[in-house]
Design a protein around this motif. Structure first.
Motif, PDB file in Angstrom:
ATOM      1  N   ASP A 117       0.768  -1.117  -0.076  1.00 43.54           N
ATOM      2  CA  ASP A 117      -0.092  -0.080  -0.097  1.00 43.54           C
ATOM      3  C   ASP A 117       0.985   1.254  -0.036  1.00 43.54           C
ATOM      4  O   ASP A 117       1.976   1.284   0.199  1.00 43.54           O
ATOM      5  CB  ASP A 117      -1.081   0.089   1.072  1.00 43.54           C
ATOM      6  N   VAL A 144      -6.312   0.143  -2.675  1.00 40.80           N
ATOM      7  CA  VAL A 144      -6.630  -1.059  -2.071  1.00 40.80           C
ATOM      8  C   VAL A 144      -7.942  -1.651  -2.657  1.00 40.80           C
ATOM      9  O   VAL A 144      -7.861  -2.969  -2.800  1.00 40.80           O
ATOM     10  CB  VAL A 144      -6.676  -0.923  -0.393  1.00 40.80           C
ATOM     11  N   THR A 156       0.840  -2.499   5.045  1.00 41.15           N
ATOM     12  CA  THR A 156       0.500  -0.950   5.379  1.00 41.15           C
ATOM     13  C   THR A 156       0.464  -0.683   6.773  1.00 41.15           C
ATOM     14  O   THR A 156       0.313  -1.432   7.535  1.00 41.15           O
ATOM     15  CB  THR A 156      -1.081  -0.899   4.770  1.00 41.15           C
TER      16      THR A 156
END
Length: 430
Positions: free
Chosen positions: A240, A339, A359
């Motif tokens: 991420d 995401v 993340t």
């Protein structure tokens, strides 16, 4: 006179019937007896290690001569360290609670009937698997601890290795006077011997195929016995925009390269667009140094424009690549917008096995954990942990990628069923 097919079928069914009879005897074994057998089995593996390793070396030489890839040879190969790992798996089972006889639920009815739900063995489990001889030991150990008999049908590439291992395991049973017929090894290589086994309705209680997609599809299509699908792992790691990139480096390298020939290794790396130009050249250089071949989407290749050498090595990914379980030092790379696109890609191409997000954003992590459809979903950890030993199960008989009866690494409890014991005092139904 019997035809060759009839003779093969008779041989397989004879073994299955012997397993069925042994399962009845084994279901009454005490925890102490089973634990003594596990210890004796581990000792027998070490005592017979020379015979096992010689048999395995012959299998390895045949695989190399047949042009098998290095990753497939690695799955097949044994050494003293891998034998010790098998033995450790058996000994670990001794420490685990025996699930058989566990009281799951008690119901007292108004009429005085006492209903108890109790955990029991499944009976006869048929294991059909490829390449990896450790499955022989894992399956036998888990079956024994749960009071099940197991019929083992490994791949032809590990025929000698598996035969030597089963011989040692039977020595362990014999040493503590448990029925050696509880472990049956189908010492035949015809594909039809698999059909004989999976169509033995009434004798085999459960089939577990463990191997490539072709094997699993064949078993599911032809079996007349309940099947638990395991093994195929087209696994992803999504990095991420708010990832700790040091964590991401370690997780991605481990997930892809620590042992690429297994089902929980990463096959596709998904990267948030906001960090692609910064981070992709760094991680891909590290992966290529470790021999990983990169297949990248066009956006990922464009992000490597500042490093022509990396861009040239990152070949364009095809549509088929996204669905492929490589089981090798080959990896896809795709840039995603966020995401949600990562989740969409995983739920489209994944095999319900193991998926990970890296993340530091708890919101993105929670969305990923909730919406990704897989047996094991990770936050800030490698997919390589999807393993019965790593989950504390001692070992596993497979990693289920379906949703009924069992999901994820199948340990002791997943190898049991239950029955109801009803105790009365003369009650009749009116």
């Amino acid at each position: 006179m019997f035809t060759q097919g009839e003779e093969r079928n008779r041989e397989v069914i004879t073994q299955v019937k012997a397993a069925k009879e042994a399962a009845g005897k084994l279901s009454g074994a005490t925890t102490g007896q089973k634990n003594q057998a596990l210890l004796a089995m581990a000792d027998a593996i070490w005592r017979n290690r020379q015979e096992i390793l010689v048999a395995n070396q012959q299998d390895v030489q045949d695989a190399q001569a047949a042009g098998q890839t290095a990753s497939k040879v690695d799955r097949l190969q044994l050494n003293e360290k891998r034998l010790q790992d098998m033995m450790e798996g058996l000994r670990k089972l001794i420490e685990l609670t025996d699930p058989i006889g566990e009281l799951l639920e008690t119901i007292l009815r108004p009429d005085g009937l006492l209903i108890e739900k109790v955990r029991v063995p499944l009976g006869v489990i048929a294991m059909i698997y490829e390449s990896r001889p450790n499955v022989t030991v894992d399956a036998a150990g888990l079956a024994l601890k749960t009071g099940n008999a197991v019929v083992l049908r490994g791949g032809k590439e590990a025929l000698r290795s598996n035969a030597a291992l089963v011989k040692a395991l039977k020595e362990g049973l014999e040493a503590v006077h448990l029925p050696t017929d509880a472990f049956q090894f189908i010492n035949r290589t015809e594909r039809e011997s698999v059909d004989d086994l999976i169509q033995a309705r009434g004798l085999v209680d459960l089939v577990i195929p463990r191997g490539g997609a072709g094997l699993i599809e064949r078993v599911v299509k032809h079996s007349l016995v309940p099947v638990i699908e395991t093994g195929v792992g087209n696994c992803h790691v999504y990095v991420d925009k708010q990832a700790d990139l040091q964590k991401a480096d370690a997780i991605v390298i481990n997930a892809k390269t620590q042992r690429p020939s297994v089902c929980n290794a990463m096959e596709t790396l998904l990267v948030h667009a906001d960090i692609a130009e910064q981070w992709l050249p760094v991680i891909l250089a590290q992966l290529m140094e470790r021999g990983v071949e990169i297949r990248a989407c066009e956006r990922a290749r464009a992000a490597l424009a500042g490093n022509p050498q990396l861009r040239e090595k990152a070949v364009p990914a095809t549509d088929a690549d996204w669905s492929t379980e490589f089981l090798d030092l080959i990896m896809n790379v795709k840039i995603v917008a966020d995401v949600n696109e990562a989740i969409q890609h995983i739920n489209t191409y994944g095999t319900l096995h193991s998926e990970a997000i890296v993340t530091e954003d708890p919101g993105s992590a929670q969305i990923f954990l909730q919406q990704v459809d897989a047996a094991a979903v990770y936050h800030n950890a490698s997919t390589r942990f999807t393993d019965g030993f790593e989950f504390g199960f001692g070992a596993e008989i497979g990693i289920s990628t379906q949703k009924l009866h069992a999901r994820g690494p199948m340990g002791l409890k997943e190898m049991t069923s239950y029955k109801y014991l009803i105790k009365g005092n003369g009650q009749i139904r009116v």
